[in-house]
Design a protein around this motif. Sequence first.
Motif, PDB file in Angstrom:
ATOM      1  N   ASN A 174      59.882  74.710 -27.217  1.00  0.00           N
ATOM      2  CA  ASN A 174      59.264  73.465 -26.779  1.00  0.00           C
ATOM      3  C   ASN A 174      58.239  72.947 -27.792  1.00  0.00           C
ATOM      4  O   ASN A 174      58.106  71.734 -27.987  1.00  0.00           O
ATOM      5  N   SER A 217      60.887  66.179 -27.237  1.00  0.00           N
ATOM      6  CA  SER A 217      60.311  66.239 -25.893  1.00  0.00           C
ATOM      7  C   SER A 217      58.833  66.565 -26.039  1.00  0.00           C
ATOM      8  O   SER A 217      58.341  66.784 -27.147  1.00  0.00           O
ATOM      9  N   ASP A 266      57.134  68.902 -23.661  1.00  0.00           N
ATOM     10  CA  ASP A 266      56.878  69.904 -22.625  1.00  0.00           C
ATOM     11  C   ASP A 266      56.078  71.058 -23.222  1.00  0.00           C
ATOM     12  O   ASP A 266      56.579  72.164 -23.418  1.00  0.00           O
TER      13      ASP A 266
END
Length: 333
Positions: free
Chosen positions: A288, A297, A299
Amino acid sequence: MSKLRLGLVGIGMMGRNHARVLNSIDDIELVSVADPAGDQHGTAGDAVVVATVSEMIAQGIEAAVVAIPTTFHLQAGLELADAGIHTMIEKPLATDSAESERLVDVFENAGLTNAVGHIERFNPALRALRTRLENGDLGDIYQVATRRQGPFPHRSFDVGVVKDLATHDIDLTAWVIQSPYAVVSAHTAHKSGREHEDLISITAMMIDGTVASHLVNWLSPLKERVTVVTGEKGAFIADTLHGDLTFHENGVVATEWEQVRSFRGVTEGNSTRFAIPKPEPLLVQHRNFRDAILGRSNDIVTMREGLATVAVADACITSAREGRAVQIAEGKA
């Protein structure tokens, strides 16, 4: 596609785990490790081992993971931010709120991806729990109670059990129920002859009215990592040592035995232990972090979130020292 060139600061007990996982990810290249003691356990792989952060930066890294004692987080972080390096720092972010705020400021002002290694957010049991709470499976949330205890880990001498262990529970509680802390009251003890506290009991109220409690120590021969969330429809139990999530639901069948019924506030219902995927949390955390750097992303646990956790930990220490409840400063939690 070229690999993300990454450096690792510190290859002690936690650093060795980082090195193992980083070397297992195909599109990450662990280029260099900085540790004045060298790679004593031979876990750096093909990475160039150097003594200082500046030497590691000179190897042409794009990102870094900091896994050294908390006392040195600020110095290493400032040096990496100045060099334009995307950085994840092991929890806690720094020794106190003031140092944490400095790190937040320099990384945000530089526009760099920044993260804190609050690994419990990547535990499969807690991720499944948060999803189920979001879906309303528990209804109204009443209470979060955590227990995190075990023997002294022989790896953390620069901070006490509050910054080392309780920060896990502080962060995961606010994240799982999606509400920050409002006020804390705490008691600590020093039982093992060390400078810092080795036991704490925390009671807290969250902004949304949820009551929270955390029992944390380095004094138990029993290793336990449990989070219990009680609410309108029953109780979830997350065992983060094993990645298990269980739901004990309130019953809909009346208890006919009067003697038993008189001792119960709610009746027992079904209990379900969920079958959930269980990837290694550290692997998920690093993937992540990579994805955040590459814009895929976001996250991750940001340094600003890490600052909020340190602020609550500071408030717990103040509460224990001064014998009073402490309000959490607005914007810090």
